[in-house]
Design an enzyme around this catalytic site. Structure first.
Site, short mmCIF file in Angstrom:
data_model
loop_
_atom_site.label_atom_id
_atom_site.label_comp_id
_atom_site.label_asym_id
_atom_site.label_seq_id
_atom_site.Cartn_x
_atom_site.Cartn_y
_atom_site.Cartn_z
N ARG A 56 5.34 0.34 -8.39
CA ARG A 56 5.90 -0.64 -9.33
C ARG A 56 5.05 -1.89 -9.40
O ARG A 56 4.49 -2.34 -8.38
CB ARG A 56 7.36 -0.99 -9.03
CG ARG A 56 7.67 -1.99 -7.91
CD ARG A 56 7.58 -1.42 -6.51
NE ARG A 56 8.05 -0.08 -6.35
CZ ARG A 56 9.29 0.25 -5.99
NH1 ARG A 56 10.15 -0.69 -5.73
NH2 ARG A 56 9.63 1.50 -5.83
N GLY A 98 3.01 -3.94 -6.89
CA GLY A 98 1.73 -3.36 -6.48
C GLY A 98 1.93 -2.57 -5.20
O GLY A 98 1.15 -2.69 -4.25
N HIS A 99 2.99 -1.78 -5.16
CA HIS A 99 3.28 -0.95 -4.00
C HIS A 99 4.36 0.08 -4.37
O HIS A 99 4.98 -0.02 -5.43
CB HIS A 99 3.71 -1.81 -2.81
CG HIS A 99 4.84 -2.73 -3.12
ND1 HIS A 99 4.71 -4.09 -3.21
CD2 HIS A 99 6.14 -2.47 -3.40
CE1 HIS A 99 5.86 -4.63 -3.51
NE2 HIS A 99 6.75 -3.66 -3.64
N ALA A 100 4.55 1.03 -3.47
CA ALA A 100 5.67 1.98 -3.58
C ALA A 100 6.40 1.94 -2.24
O ALA A 100 5.98 1.23 -1.31
CB ALA A 100 5.15 3.38 -3.88
N ILE A 143 4.12 1.39 0.77
CA ILE A 143 2.83 2.06 0.52
C ILE A 143 2.05 1.10 -0.38
O ILE A 143 2.39 0.92 -1.55
CB ILE A 143 3.03 3.41 -0.19
CG1 ILE A 143 3.94 4.32 0.63
CG2 ILE A 143 1.69 4.08 -0.45
CD1 ILE A 143 4.41 5.56 -0.12
#
Ligand code: T46
Length: 137
Positions: A98, A51-53, A123
Site C-alpha cells: 500500500r 510503501g510496505h505490506a 514487509i
C-alpha cells in the site's frame, strides 16, 4: 484480481438535522476483530506514506476528512482508489502493498487494525513481497 481481495465497504450513515453519524462493529461491518486504532493527520499534501505490506495484518482504512489516493498492489495486479467519504472504507487483507499520497489539506485517515503494532509484521521491500507471493514480474 486484487479487486477480489480488497473490499469497499459502505458503512451505516444516519443523518438527521443535526448532522451524520456512522459506526463500525467488529465482525459485522468489517471481517476481523479490532485490536488497534490509529489515525493520520497534519499530513503534508506532498508527502507519501505507506510503501510496505504486512504478513498477517488486516486493516480497514477510512478517509474521515478531505481526500487522498490509496494504491494497492498484490504483486500481480494493482489498483488506485480515491478515498473521500467518511461512510465508506477499504478492507485491506494481508500481503497487499500500500501507498498513500495526494493528501488534501486537512485530510484525516482512520485505520482499524486486526493486530497490535508489530514491526516484524512489516514487509518493507517490494521485492520481498514478490518473494513471499512467488510472483515473477
Ligand atoms: C499502514 C498504513 C496505512 C507505532 O508506534 N504504532 C502504530 O500503531 C503505527 C501504525 C505506527 N507506529 C510508529 C512506527 C513509525 O515510527 O509510527 C511511525 C510512523 O509509522 P509508518 O511510517 O509505518 O506510517 P505509515 O503512514 O507509512 O503507515 C501506516 C501503518 O504503519 C501501516 O501499517 O498500513 O499506515
Amino acid at each position: 484480481m486484487i479487486t477480489e481481495k480488497i473490499q469497499t465497504i459502505h458503512l451505516p450513515k444516519i443523518t438527521d438535522p443535526r448532522g451524520s453519524l456512522s459506526f463500525i462493529e467488529s465482525q459485522r461491518h468489517i471481517p476481523f476483530n479490532i485490536k488497534r486504532v490509529y489515525y493520520l493527520y497534519d499530513l503534508d499534501t506532498d508527502s507519501e506514506r505507506g510503501g510496505h505490506a504486512h504478513t498477517d495484518l488486516e486493516q480497514f482504512i477510512i478517509c474521515l476528512s478531505g481526500s487522498f489516493h490509496l494504491l494497492l498492489d498484490d504483486g500481480k495486479d494493482k489498483t488506485e482508489l480515491h478515498l473521500n467519504k467518511p461512510w465508506e472504507g477499504i478492507y485491506v487483507p494481508n500481503m497487499i502493498w500500500r501507498e498513500m499520497k495526494n493528501f488534501s489539506s486537512g485530510c484525516i485517515l482512520l485505520v482499524l487494525a486486526s493486530e497490535f503494532y508489530k514491526e516484524q509484521d512489516y514487509i518493507r521491500s517490494y521485492q520481498e513481497l514478490l518473494k513471499f507471493t512467488n510472483t515473477k514480474r
